[in-house]
Design an enzyme around this catalytic site. Structure first.
Site, PDB file in Angstrom:
ATOM      1  CD  GLU A  47      -2.214   1.285   3.002  1.00 28.70           C
ATOM      2  OE1 GLU A  47      -1.536   0.798   3.948  1.00 28.70           O
ATOM      3  OE2 GLU A  47      -3.337   1.808   3.168  1.00 28.70           O
ATOM      4  CE  LYS A 127      -7.009   1.333   3.937  1.00 25.59           C
ATOM      5  NZ  LYS A 127      -5.740   1.770   4.564  1.00 25.59           N
ATOM      6  CB  CYS A 172      -3.873  -1.490   4.583  1.00 23.36           C
ATOM      7  SG  CYS A 172      -3.085  -1.633   6.202  1.00 23.36           S
TER       8      CYS A 172
END
Ligand code: CDV
Length: 311
Positions: A47, A127, A172
């Site tokens: 990430e 995300k 993540c």
């Protein structure tokens, strides 16, 4: 026909605040070449792999803040990575901070792209689960201001055809949420690529923080098994600008077993042969969603519980 591919996780050690993107990209190109030498066709980077993890700082100056984001990929700084991919016929996953003009305004996302072996972008993911806060928290040595610097992703959890199967992406914190895996599992995902930056002391509670490495693997192993998918999880790790982040990047089979794991807190390539058909065996038996899931009953259970009728 066999659907075996060698996949790689290319873990990165710390990136200094002043390290230019060109230097990070050079590190990634070196790892791409190493992975290629071991036969890899897909390499997963972390990430926000082009810079230091900037959400740890409160940045008030607008120009200073905007300098952490990318607009179009490939950019001049990232071009060498895309060129190396095409030269070696190795695809990759790359996480970065995205600035985009959309719906008549400038928006910021924590984003990843999946790039094919021809060096062209196959798909993009933004995300969804943004941890931390939108304002600095008193008493913290390091902030976690993802909610300030990014909007939640607006692309859902798509899967893309590539590498002989269906590939999905997470970033993540997404890896801690079962629904992220399940949305992709319902689309027949074969392999989930994900990158992470996980500070060891992210909750501030010593008892929880001491389990950070366990929870890192627990989430990904459960997601892999329960959705019959390979998971390649790649850390940016080590002590970055004073903040200690976990490593232990992994390649996980649809059985939930870890088949390769990094052992350093530095740039490190791990590889494994991934048989994408291994997931099919789970999808046709224990996790045959069409035969065994009972989505119509899930609401009923909540209702009955609410009505004081314990299950
Ligand atoms: N970059 C992240 O999303 N990190 C979170 C931490 C802050 C909990 C994670 O889930 O690893």
């Amino acid at each position: 026909m066999s659907r075996q591919i060698i996949v790689a996780s290319a873990q990165m050690g710390p990136i200094a605040k002043t390290e230019p993107r060109q230097s990070c990209v050079a590190r990634m190109v070196d790892m791409l070449r190493e992975a290629h030498g071991r036969g890899a066709r897909l390499v997963v980077f972390p990430e926000l792999a082009l810079t230091s993890f900037f959400p740890r700082w409160m940045i008030e100056d607008k120009d200073e803040l905007e300098a952490w984001y990318e607009e179009d990929l490939p950019s001049p700084a990232t071009q060498p990575l895309f060129e190396a991919a095409a030269e070696l016929a190795v695809g990759f996953y790359l996480g970065y901070a995205e600035r985009v003009s959309e719906e008549g305004r400038i928006r910021h996302f924590n984003t990843s792209v999946l790039v094919g072996p021809d060096g062209k972008i196959i798909g993009k993911y933004r995300k969804v689960h943004l941890p931390g806060h939108d304002a600095p928290q008193p008493g913290r040595t390091f902030q976690h201001l993802e909610k300030r610097y990014f909007e939640p992703g607006n692309l859902g959890f798509p899967v893309f055809d590539g590498f002989g199967g269906r590939v999905g992406m997470m970033i993540c914190n997404d890896r801690r949420w079962p629904e992220a895996y399940r949305v992709m599992g319902l689309q027949g995902v074969d392999l989930i690529a994900l990158g992470y930056n996980t500070p060891v002391d992210h909750t501030g509670h010593t008892d929880i923080d001491s389990l950070t490495q366990f929870h890192n693997h627990l989430s990904m192993q459960a997601g892999a098994y329960q959705n019959a998918s390979w998971v390649v999880g790649t850390a940016k790790c080590g002590r970055e600008e004073g903040s200690m982040m976990v490593g232990q990047s992994v390649i996980i089979a649809p059985s939930g077993e870890i088949v390769a794991m990094a052992s350093t807190l530095e740039d490190e390539v791990i590889t494994a042969k991934a048989d994408l058909d291994l997931g099919t065996r789970y999808r046709e038996t224990i996790f045959d969603f069409a035969r065994h899931r009972e989505p119509d009953s899930y609401g009923l259970i909540v209702e009955r519980k609410g009505a004081g009728d314990p299950i």
